[in-house]
Motif scaffolding. Structure first.
Motif, PDB file in Angstrom:
ATOM      1  N   LYS A   1      -6.636   8.161 -12.168  1.00  0.00           N
ATOM      2  CA  LYS A   1      -7.640   7.105 -12.060  1.00  0.00           C
ATOM      3  C   LYS A   1      -7.355   6.168 -10.887  1.00  0.00           C
ATOM      4  N   LEU A   2      -6.266   6.440 -10.177  1.00  0.00           N
ATOM      5  CA  LEU A   2      -5.915   5.608  -9.036  1.00  0.00           C
ATOM      6  C   LEU A   2      -6.829   5.893  -7.846  1.00  0.00           C
ATOM      7  N   LYS A   3      -6.748   5.031  -6.848  1.00  0.00           N
ATOM      8  CA  LYS A   3      -7.527   5.199  -5.627  1.00  0.00           C
ATOM      9  C   LYS A   3      -7.159   6.528  -4.974  1.00  0.00           C
ATOM     10  N   LYS A   4      -8.191   7.254  -4.532  1.00  0.00           N
ATOM     11  CA  LYS A   4      -7.972   8.565  -3.924  1.00  0.00           C
ATOM     12  C   LYS A   4      -7.965   8.465  -2.402  1.00  0.00           C
ATOM     13  N   GLY A   5      -7.209   9.395  -1.797  1.00  0.00           N
ATOM     14  CA  GLY A   5      -7.154   9.454  -0.344  1.00  0.00           C
ATOM     15  C   GLY A   5      -5.755   9.177   0.181  1.00  0.00           C
ATOM     16  N   TYR A   6      -5.699   8.891   1.460  1.00  0.00           N
ATOM     17  CA  TYR A   6      -4.435   8.574   2.108  1.00  0.00           C
ATOM     18  C   TYR A   6      -4.334   7.067   2.317  1.00  0.00           C
ATOM     19  N   VAL A   7      -3.120   6.604   2.614  1.00  0.00           N
ATOM     20  CA  VAL A   7      -2.965   5.166   2.845  1.00  0.00           C
ATOM     21  C   VAL A   7      -3.823   4.708   4.021  1.00  0.00           C
ATOM     22  N   THR A   8      -4.036   5.588   4.981  1.00  0.00           N
ATOM     23  CA  THR A   8      -4.863   5.227   6.131  1.00  0.00           C
ATOM     24  C   THR A   8      -6.321   5.007   5.720  1.00  0.00           C
ATOM     25  N   ASP A   9      -6.781   5.755   4.710  1.00  0.00           N
ATOM     26  CA  ASP A   9      -8.151   5.546   4.202  1.00  0.00           C
ATOM     27  C   ASP A   9      -8.278   4.172   3.568  1.00  0.00           C
TER      28      ASP A   9
ATOM     29  N   ASP B   1       0.053  -7.937  -4.532  1.00  0.00           N
ATOM     30  CA  ASP B   1      -0.947  -6.916  -4.862  1.00  0.00           C
ATOM     31  C   ASP B   1      -0.358  -5.536  -4.598  1.00  0.00           C
ATOM     32  N   TYR B   2      -0.330  -4.740  -5.631  1.00  0.00           N
ATOM     33  CA  TYR B   2       0.171  -3.368  -5.534  1.00  0.00           C
ATOM     34  C   TYR B   2      -1.010  -2.412  -5.462  1.00  0.00           C
ATOM     35  N   ILE B   3      -1.066  -1.606  -4.376  1.00  0.00           N
ATOM     36  CA  ILE B   3      -2.217  -0.723  -4.160  1.00  0.00           C
ATOM     37  C   ILE B   3      -1.711   0.715  -4.022  1.00  0.00           C
ATOM     38  N   PRO B   4      -1.587   1.440  -5.145  1.00  0.00           N
ATOM     39  CA  PRO B   4      -1.163   2.834  -5.077  1.00  0.00           C
ATOM     40  C   PRO B   4      -2.338   3.759  -4.728  1.00  0.00           C
ATOM     41  N   VAL B   5      -2.064   4.792  -3.959  1.00  0.00           N
ATOM     42  CA  VAL B   5      -3.094   5.741  -3.529  1.00  0.00           C
ATOM     43  C   VAL B   5      -2.550   7.155  -3.690  1.00  0.00           C
ATOM     44  N   VAL B   6      -3.370   8.063  -4.203  1.00  0.00           N
ATOM     45  CA  VAL B   6      -2.954   9.466  -4.334  1.00  0.00           C
ATOM     46  C   VAL B   6      -3.933  10.352  -3.564  1.00  0.00           C
ATOM     47  N   SER B   7      -3.394  11.362  -2.907  1.00  0.00           N
ATOM     48  CA  SER B   7      -4.234  12.192  -2.040  1.00  0.00           C
ATOM     49  C   SER B   7      -4.715  13.485  -2.678  1.00  0.00           C
ATOM     50  N   ARG B   8      -3.975  13.996  -3.694  1.00  0.00           N
ATOM     51  CA  ARG B   8      -4.343  15.302  -4.264  1.00  0.00           C
ATOM     52  C   ARG B   8      -4.600  15.282  -5.761  1.00  0.00           C
ATOM     53  N   ASP B   9      -4.279  14.188  -6.404  1.00  0.00           N
ATOM     54  CA  ASP B   9      -4.352  14.112  -7.869  1.00  0.00           C
ATOM     55  C   ASP B   9      -5.772  13.790  -8.321  1.00  0.00           C
ATOM     56  N   LYS B  10      -6.556  14.818  -8.598  1.00  0.00           N
ATOM     57  CA  LYS B  10      -7.959  14.621  -8.999  1.00  0.00           C
ATOM     58  C   LYS B  10      -8.076  14.002 -10.394  1.00  0.00           C
ATOM     59  N   ALA B  11      -7.060  14.206 -11.236  1.00  0.00           N
ATOM     60  CA  ALA B  11      -7.113  13.689 -12.602  1.00  0.00           C
ATOM     61  C   ALA B  11      -6.736  12.214 -12.685  1.00  0.00           C
TER      62      ALA B  11
ATOM     63  N   LEU C   1       0.866  -1.173   0.000  1.00  0.00           N
ATOM     64  CA  LEU C   1       0.000   0.000   0.000  1.00  0.00           C
ATOM     65  C   LEU C   1       0.904   1.225   0.000  1.00  0.00           C
ATOM     66  N   ALA C   2       0.914   1.952  -1.134  1.00  0.00           N
ATOM     67  CA  ALA C   2       1.844   3.068  -1.305  1.00  0.00           C
ATOM     68  C   ALA C   2       1.095   4.354  -1.607  1.00  0.00           C
ATOM     69  N   GLY C   3       1.377   5.406  -0.850  1.00  0.00           N
ATOM     70  CA  GLY C   3       0.697   6.680  -1.042  1.00  0.00           C
ATOM     71  C   GLY C   3       1.619   7.817  -1.426  1.00  0.00           C
ATOM     72  N   GLN C   4       1.117   8.660  -2.321  1.00  0.00           N
ATOM     73  CA  GLN C   4       1.796   9.903  -2.686  1.00  0.00           C
ATOM     74  C   GLN C   4       0.722  10.973  -2.898  1.00  0.00           C
ATOM     75  N   ARG C   5       1.168  12.201  -3.085  1.00  0.00           N
ATOM     76  CA  ARG C   5       0.202  13.271  -3.356  1.00  0.00           C
ATOM     77  C   ARG C   5      -0.333  13.173  -4.799  1.00  0.00           C
ATOM     78  N   TYR C   6       0.594  12.961  -5.742  1.00  0.00           N
ATOM     79  CA  TYR C   6       0.228  12.893  -7.155  1.00  0.00           C
ATOM     80  C   TYR C   6       0.781  11.612  -7.779  1.00  0.00           C
ATOM     81  N   GLU C   7       0.131  11.150  -8.829  1.00  0.00           N
ATOM     82  CA  GLU C   7       0.531   9.903  -9.474  1.00  0.00           C
ATOM     83  C   GLU C   7       1.962   9.977  -9.989  1.00  0.00           C
ATOM     84  N   GLU C   8       2.364  11.129 -10.502  1.00  0.00           N
ATOM     85  CA  GLU C   8       3.715  11.278 -11.049  1.00  0.00           C
ATOM     86  C   GLU C   8       4.790  11.147  -9.972  1.00  0.00           C
ATOM     87  N   GLU C   9       4.401  11.257  -8.702  1.00  0.00           N
ATOM     88  CA  GLU C   9       5.354  11.142  -7.610  1.00  0.00           C
ATOM     89  C   GLU C   9       5.543   9.711  -7.132  1.00  0.00           C
TER      90      GLU C   9
END
Length: 496
Positions: free
Chosen positions: A439-447, A427-437, A401-409
């Motif tokens: 298609k990845l899961k939105k939010g923080y890793v804690t979510d 299973d690779y589960i990427p999450v982005v917190s600020r990247d509205k554009a 479970l990996a989180g960043q602000r934007y997908e490019e990061e």
């Protein structure tokens, strides 16, 4: 000698109500005493207090009770230039010379005041003398604190000299030995040699270079303020007496640090992963082979004087023990990362030290593993995922479970996606917190963690302190045993 004017760090030094507000007494006595001289008489009790406490505990008063120290640390430090304290202010000539001058002048004034002993004016004149002394320290010490360093005055403060004299007497009589508390390191093997204890020290001392065989810092000028304890990235410092220090050394495990060694290496590649992150590849020169495990970290030397390293998680999977890689994110105004980004070039010979650490080394009993990362905390999992897939046949499922602000990061995003496709158990589960554009899961890793079934998993985390703290609480609430949760804070990885 390196230019150290940008070396020292401003940080909170007020850990108690006394240290936060004692400065009010300084202002009250120094300024208020000009109108109400008897306020200056409180200085008598301060002098008695610092003399008595120093007999048992050195310059503890300076770091924990001194009103002027509170003024310098709480009020003036934020506006201080915080530069290197000039060596001459610490010299024996200045310290002894100013002490003799101060005490001679002070004694002369005391004798003059004593002539009116028994009169109505005596208490006012005595108080006025102390008040004027406090005003002198306020003005002179304040100017030095702003223009040079907040604790410049303290280097030759007569009260500090009195404390050292009292302490030496207590030490000579054997009274201070078992009572005195000193800065203590639980294990010198675990020290990152990052120098942060020196960078935050009000007196600009270097604890990490001076620990005794009892793992204690014996420098007589240490004011035991615990600023280094609060800021140690490794969390291995405390304030202890000698008996407790010896006991801590006995019970501290050095597993994962036993094979720490100095290594000469050459930079053979530098890859720019994004605008603020680079991957450095080192080939071992001497020795030619260095064994390391996925999940460990390495120290990179950034300067000789004072000696300092930076610690980084090893990002490479160990193929043949001949090289390793680290990923470094540049920190805004970062002293260490600034040096590496600005001066380290391909072909340079550098000094490494390690390998170190066992917090993230996989347990041989693991059957299901969850890796959690955010920010630059993804670094150790680049090797750990591969290690788990290739060398742990008992493991039946691996989640990252990996989180960043934007997908490019998302570092090594394609690498993890490729492993996800190649290995059914990963299973690779990427999450982005600020990247509205995205298609990845939105939010923080804690979510994302809240929605996961993690029963029976061993969990390994690396990233920001807040993420680790919040994730830890979620894991415990979801029934993961505390003994199955392992973590490494990002504080070590990107120390500035």
């Amino acid at each position: 000698m390196e230019n150290l004017n940008n070396y020292y760090i401003k940080t909170n030094r007020a850990f108690s109500p006394i240290r936060k507000y004692a400065w009010i007494l300084t202002v009250l006595v120094a300024i208020g005493g000009q109108w109400e001289p008897k306020l200056g008489l409180s200085v008598v009790f301060i002098m008695l207090g610092l003399t008595i406490t120093s007999f048992f505990n050195g310059r503890y008063w300076c770091g924990n009770f001194c009103p002027h120290g509170s003024l310098f640390d709480k009020v003036i430090l934020p506006i201080s230039r915080n530069k290197k304290i000039p060596s001459f202010l610490k010299s024996r000539v200045i310290v002894i010379g100013f002490f003799i001058f101060f005490m001679a002048n002070f004694t002369r004034k005391i004798i003059k005041v004593s002539r009116v002993w028994g009169t109505y004016d005596f208490m006012d004149k005595l108080g006025y003398l102390f008040s004027n002394t406090y005003l002198m320290v306020l003005v002179l010490g304040g100017i030095l604190a702003i223009l040079i360093n907040s604790r410049s005055w303290c280097q030759y403060c007569p009260m500090g000299t009195i404390q050292k004299i009292s302490y030496k007497l207590g030490k000579a009589l054997g009274i201070a030995k078992n009572i005195e508390k000193k800065i203590t390191i639980s294990s010198q093997e675990k020290c990152h040699t990052c120098g942060k204890c020196a960078r935050v020290c009000p007196f600009q001392l270097t604890p990490y270079l001076e620990f005794s065989d009892n793992n204690q810092f014996d420098n007589i000028n240490c004011i035991k303020c615990s600023t280094c304890v609060e800021n140690c990235p490794a969390g291995i410092l405390s304030l202890e007496n000698v008996r407790d220090a010896i006991e801590i050394r006995k019970v501290t495990s050095t597993e994962g640090y036993k094979f720490r060694k100095k290594v000469k290496a050459k930079i053979i590649d530098i890859k720019e992963l994004n605008k603020e992150t680079k991957e450095y590849v080192f080939s071992f020169e001497f020795p030619k082979k260095v064994d390391y495990k996925a999940g460990q970290f390495i120290l990179i030397k950034i300067q000789d004087e004072p000696r300092a390293y930076r610690a980084y998680s090893i990002s490479s999977y160990n193929e043949d023990s001949s090289k390793l890689s680290v990923i470094i994110k540049k920190v805004d105004n970062g002293y260490g990362t600034g040096k590496i980004f600005d001066y380290f070039k391909i072909g340079d010979l550098v000094e490494l030290e390690g390998p170190m650490g066992n917090e993230l080394v996989l347990s041989s009993s693991a059957e299901k593993v969850l890796f959690i990362a955010n920010g630059i905390g993804i670094t150790p999992f680049i090797a750990l995922v591969k290690d788990a897939l290739l060398n742990y046949p008992k493991i039946k499922n691996i989640k990252l479970l990996a989180g960043q602000r934007y997908e490019e990061e998302l570092l090594y995003h394609d690498y993890f996606k490729k492993l996800d496709k190649e290995y059914e158990i990963f299973d690779y589960i990427p999450v982005v917190s600020r990247d509205k554009a995205s298609k990845l899961k939105k939010g923080y890793v804690t979510d994302a963690l809240q929605d996961m079934d993690i029963k029976g998993y061993k969990v390994y985390m690396c990233g920001s302190k807040n993420m680790i703290k919040d994730s830890y609480n979620i894991l415990v609430e979801k029934g993961v045993g505390k003994k199955d949760i392992f973590y490494e804070s990002e504080e070590r990885i990107k120390i500035s």
